[in-house]
Design a protein around this motif. Structure first.
Motif, short mmCIF file in Angstrom:
data_model
loop_
_atom_site.label_atom_id
_atom_site.label_comp_id
_atom_site.label_asym_id
_atom_site.label_seq_id
_atom_site.Cartn_x
_atom_site.Cartn_y
_atom_site.Cartn_z
N ILE A 31 0.86 -1.19 0.00
CA ILE A 31 0.00 0.00 0.00
C ILE A 31 0.89 1.23 0.00
CG2 ILE A 31 -1.73 1.31 1.30
CD1 ILE A 31 -2.58 -1.43 2.52
N GLU A 32 0.68 2.12 -0.96
CA GLU A 32 1.47 3.35 -1.03
C GLU A 32 1.15 4.21 0.20
OE1 GLU A 32 2.72 6.88 -4.12
OE2 GLU A 32 0.93 5.71 -4.54
N THR A 33 2.22 4.72 0.81
CA THR A 33 2.10 5.56 1.99
C THR A 33 2.88 6.85 1.75
OG1 THR A 33 2.01 3.55 3.34
CG2 THR A 33 2.42 5.60 4.51
N PRO A 34 2.19 7.89 1.25
CA PRO A 34 2.89 9.15 0.94
C PRO A 34 3.49 9.81 2.17
CG PRO A 34 0.69 9.11 -0.03
CD PRO A 34 0.77 7.96 0.92
N PHE A 35 4.62 10.46 1.95
CA PHE A 35 5.32 11.20 2.98
C PHE A 35 5.59 12.60 2.42
CE2 PHE A 35 9.25 12.92 4.65
CZ PHE A 35 9.10 12.77 6.02
N VAL A 36 5.07 13.61 3.09
CA VAL A 36 5.28 15.01 2.68
C VAL A 36 5.74 15.80 3.89
CG1 VAL A 36 4.19 17.11 1.78
CG2 VAL A 36 3.50 14.87 0.89
N TYR A 55 22.26 1.63 7.00
CA TYR A 55 22.43 2.45 5.82
C TYR A 55 21.43 3.60 5.90
CZ TYR A 55 22.32 3.81 0.92
OH TYR A 55 22.35 4.53 -0.25
N SER A 56 21.86 4.80 5.58
CA SER A 56 20.91 5.91 5.54
C SER A 56 21.01 6.61 4.20
CB SER A 56 21.16 6.89 6.69
OG SER A 56 22.43 7.48 6.57
N ALA A 57 19.92 7.25 3.81
CA ALA A 57 19.85 7.95 2.54
C ALA A 57 19.04 9.22 2.70
CB ALA A 57 19.22 7.06 1.47
N GLU A 58 19.44 10.25 2.01
CA GLU A 58 18.68 11.50 2.04
C GLU A 58 17.48 11.36 1.11
OE1 GLU A 58 19.95 15.48 0.23
OE2 GLU A 58 20.30 15.77 2.38
N LEU A 59 16.31 11.75 1.61
CA LEU A 59 15.09 11.72 0.81
C LEU A 59 14.95 12.98 -0.03
CD1 LEU A 59 12.63 10.36 3.50
CD2 LEU A 59 13.68 9.08 1.61
N SER A 69 8.67 15.35 -0.91
CA SER A 69 7.60 14.39 -1.10
C SER A 69 8.16 13.08 -1.64
CB SER A 69 6.57 14.98 -2.07
OG SER A 69 5.51 14.08 -2.27
N VAL A 70 7.88 11.97 -0.96
CA VAL A 70 8.31 10.64 -1.41
C VAL A 70 7.18 9.65 -1.11
CG1 VAL A 70 10.77 11.05 -1.03
CG2 VAL A 70 9.41 10.03 0.77
N SER A 71 7.29 8.49 -1.72
CA SER A 71 6.34 7.41 -1.44
C SER A 71 7.05 6.29 -0.71
CB SER A 71 5.75 6.86 -2.74
OG SER A 71 4.87 7.77 -3.32
N PHE A 72 6.50 5.93 0.44
CA PHE A 72 6.89 4.72 1.13
C PHE A 72 5.85 3.67 0.76
CE2 PHE A 72 8.75 7.76 4.32
CZ PHE A 72 10.06 7.39 4.12
N LEU A 83 11.01 1.53 1.39
CA LEU A 83 11.33 2.52 0.38
C LEU A 83 11.86 1.71 -0.80
CD1 LEU A 83 11.75 5.56 -0.32
CD2 LEU A 83 14.07 5.32 0.57
N LEU A 84 11.35 1.97 -1.99
CA LEU A 84 11.83 1.25 -3.17
C LEU A 84 12.98 2.02 -3.78
CD1 LEU A 84 8.45 0.25 -4.89
CD2 LEU A 84 9.76 -1.00 -3.17
N ASN A 85 14.08 1.30 -4.10
CA ASN A 85 15.18 1.98 -4.77
C ASN A 85 14.91 2.05 -6.27
OD1 ASN A 85 15.91 -0.53 -5.84
ND2 ASN A 85 17.73 -0.76 -4.56
N GLU A 86 15.87 2.58 -7.03
CA GLU A 86 15.66 2.79 -8.47
C GLU A 86 15.45 1.50 -9.25
OE1 GLU A 86 19.71 2.80 -7.04
OE2 GLU A 86 18.26 4.38 -6.78
#
Length: 133
Positions: A31-36, A55-59, A69-72, A83-86
Motif C-alpha cells: 500500500i502506497e504511503t505518501p510522505f510530505v 544504511y541511511s539515505a537523504e530523501l 515528497s516521497v512514497s513509502f 522505500l523502493l530503490n531505483e
C-alpha cells in the motif's frame, strides 16, 4: 550442529536467496504511503531515512516554503514499511527524520509514518532542532 553440516546449510541458504529477493521487489501487494514534509522554517531542511543494515539515505531537501515528497510502501500483512530503490528493491525503513540541512541528524525531528497512515507534516524551527508535526 556438526561442522560438516554448516557449509551445506550456508550453501542452501545462498541458493535460496535469489528467490527470496525476487519476492521482495516492486510494489505489488503493498500500500502506497505518501510522505510530505513542508518547510515552514527559516532555512533549508533535509529529510533522511535509516534503512536496514545501518544504511541511511537523504530523501530530499527543501528551501523555505517548499516541500519534500516521497512514497513509502507498507506491507498490509506484516506492517513493514519500505522505500523502493531505483531498481525496485524493497528497503526496510527503520526511522525517518527531518532536520536543518547540513546538520539534519543533530537537529532532527523523528517523523517515521505510523500505522500505515500517510505523513503530511509541517516543519518549523524550534530552539535547537526542527519540529515536524
Amino acid at each position: 550442529m556438526s561442522a560438516k553440516f554448516l557449509p551445506c546449510l550456508i550453501l542452501a541458504l545462498g541458493l535460496a536467496a535469489p528467490t527470496a529477493l525476487a519476492a521482495g521487489r516492486g510494489s505489488e501487494g503493498l500500500i502506497e504511503t505518501p510522505f510530505v514534509a513542508r518547510n515552514a522554517a527559516q532555512s533549508e531542511i533535509s529529510c533522511s531515512v535509516s534503512l536496514a543494515h545501518w544504511y541511511s539515505a537523504e530523501l530530499g531537501r527543501a528551501a523555505p516554503g517548499a516541500r519534500i515528497s516521497v512514497s513509502f510502501w507498507r506491507d498490509p500483512k506484516s506492517g513493514a514499511l519500505y522505500l523502493l530503490n531505483e531498481t525496485g528493491d524493497r528497503m526496510a525503513v527503520q526511522m525517518t527524520w527531518c532536520g536543518l540541512a547540513g546538520k539534519s541528524w543533530e537537529t532532527r525531528s523523528v517523523v517515521t509514518p505510523a500505522d500505515g497512515k500517510p505523513a503530511d507534516l509541517t516543519c518549523v524551527s524550534g530552539t535547537d532542532r526542527l519540529a515536524c508535526r
